[in-house]
Write a protein that holds these residues in place. Structure first.
Motif, PDB file in Angstrom:
ATOM      1  N   ALA A 213      71.284 -28.502 -32.636  1.00 44.13           N
ATOM      2  CA  ALA A 213      69.846 -28.220 -32.553  1.00 44.13           C
ATOM      3  C   ALA A 213      69.300 -28.603 -31.183  1.00 44.13           C
ATOM      4  O   ALA A 213      68.546 -27.840 -30.562  1.00 44.13           O
ATOM      5  CB  ALA A 213      69.104 -28.966 -33.653  1.00 44.13           C
ATOM      6  N   ASN A 214      69.679 -29.783 -30.700  1.00 47.07           N
ATOM      7  CA  ASN A 214      69.192 -30.242 -29.389  1.00 47.07           C
ATOM      8  C   ASN A 214      69.691 -29.353 -28.259  1.00 47.07           C
ATOM      9  O   ASN A 214      68.989 -29.144 -27.266  1.00 47.07           O
ATOM     10  CB  ASN A 214      69.627 -31.687 -29.142  1.00 47.07           C
ATOM     11  N   ALA A 215      70.901 -28.824 -28.423  1.00 39.69           N
ATOM     12  CA  ALA A 215      71.485 -27.956 -27.389  1.00 39.69           C
ATOM     13  C   ALA A 215      70.940 -26.540 -27.448  1.00 39.69           C
ATOM     14  O   ALA A 215      71.204 -25.735 -26.563  1.00 39.69           O
ATOM     15  CB  ALA A 215      73.004 -27.932 -27.524  1.00 39.69           C
ATOM     16  N   GLN A 216      70.191 -26.235 -28.517  1.00 44.58           N
ATOM     17  CA  GLN A 216      69.653 -24.885 -28.725  1.00 44.58           C
ATOM     18  C   GLN A 216      70.767 -23.839 -28.651  1.00 44.58           C
ATOM     19  O   GLN A 216      70.650 -22.823 -27.958  1.00 44.58           O
ATOM     20  CB  GLN A 216      68.548 -24.582 -27.708  1.00 44.58           C
TER      21      GLN A 216
ATOM     22  N   GLY B  91      72.517 -32.306 -35.430  1.00 47.60           N
ATOM     23  CA  GLY B  91      71.524 -32.693 -34.436  1.00 47.60           C
ATOM     24  C   GLY B  91      71.893 -32.250 -33.033  1.00 47.60           C
ATOM     25  O   GLY B  91      71.037 -31.798 -32.268  1.00 47.60           O
ATOM     26  N   LEU B  92      73.168 -32.365 -32.686  1.00 45.59           N
ATOM     27  CA  LEU B  92      73.610 -31.976 -31.353  1.00 45.59           C
ATOM     28  C   LEU B  92      73.418 -30.480 -31.112  1.00 45.59           C
ATOM     29  O   LEU B  92      72.984 -30.058 -30.036  1.00 45.59           O
ATOM     30  CB  LEU B  92      75.083 -32.343 -31.158  1.00 45.59           C
TER      31      LEU B  92
END
Length: 262
Positions: free
Chosen positions: A48-51, A45-46
């Motif tokens: 993905a959120n950080a792109q 998740g981290l």
């Protein structure tokens, strides 16, 4: 565009060392540090959120190792970040490349070697983005379709084959995923699952999707009294293979389900 780099390593000194190396090569190899974590289980998740475009990943970590994390990260080659392993263990190199890692660096890492790996990852990322822009929306959606649901349970991540799922039911903020053997909880929306797997699941109610292949029939459900108290509405429920539970069919979805069992 500068690549965004994310570090996953359970040892703080190792993460600090990588950040120092990245700072040393910043002029010859421009980049942005997107984040870091010591926990592989929470990294999906981290990242993905950080792109993140590139992930610098250790192998041996508690809870979930780097090989398993990489297998999730690289599931979709069009959207996946480039994975570069940075580890003290040389015996996992073959497994690393089996999960499509771009490079495998042994600690202690030299700045020049890291810069070379990041440059190659950036070039590959640019090519991948160009290829992604070139494909049609239909081809992209077909390529993105998963074969498994990821289920996080305590200190492990399970992969449940889509073909084994009988139904998915929304309950509060979670979705219950039901197979013949057991239930799991996932944090995905029914709407997104329905869009991705329209040919596999059919909506039978606003809070439930059922595998088309799992439907073996329908039967009348309990009678429902209208608000005025003097009219009886007809209700139906779907019968599924391998489980005794029957799911109610909404009036809106009844024509769709009825067509499937004819």
């Amino acid at each position: 565009m500068k690549p965004r780099i994310f570090i996953v390593d359970d040892e703080a000194p190792a993460r600090s060392r990588l950040k120092t190396l990245l700072a040393d090569i910043a002029q010859e190899c421009p980049h942005e540090l997107a984040g870091e974590t010591a926990n592989a289980l929470g990294a999906l998740g981290l990242i993905a959120n950080a792109q993140a475009d590139i992930v610098l990943l250790d192998v041996q970590m508690p809870g979930m190792n780097g090989i398993e994390l990489a297998s999730h990260l690289t599931r979709n080659p069009v959207t996946a970040p480039a994975v570069i392993f940075v580890t003290a263990y040389d015996e996992f190199a073959l497994k690393a490349f089996e999960v499509h890692a771009l490079d495998y660096l042994l600690k202690p890492v030299r700045a020049a070697r890291l810069a070379d790996a990041i440059r190659r990852a950036s070039e590959l990322r640019a090519q991948t983005i160009s290829q992604k822009d070139a494909v049609s929306a239909v081809a992209a959606s077909m390529q993105a379709r998963r074969q498994h649901f990821s289920v996080q349970e305590r200190d492990r991540v399970l992969l449940v084959p889509v073909a084994e799922v009988l139904y998915l039911k929304a309950e509060l903020k979670y979705v219950t995923l039901r197979t013949r053997a057991q239930e799991h909880l996932i944090e995905e929306s029914l709407t997104s699952i329905e869009e991705e797997f329209a040919s596999t699941f059919v909506r039978v109610h606003r809070n439930a999707l059922v595998a088309r292949s799992a439907i073996i029939g329908v039967e009348r459900g309990a009678q429902v009294i209208d608000a005025d108290g003097d009219k009886v509405q007809e209700s139906w429920q779907v019968i599924l293979r391998d489980v005794d539970e029957k799911l109610p069919i909404s009036r809106r979805q009844w024509p769709v389900v009825k067509a499937l069992v004819r």
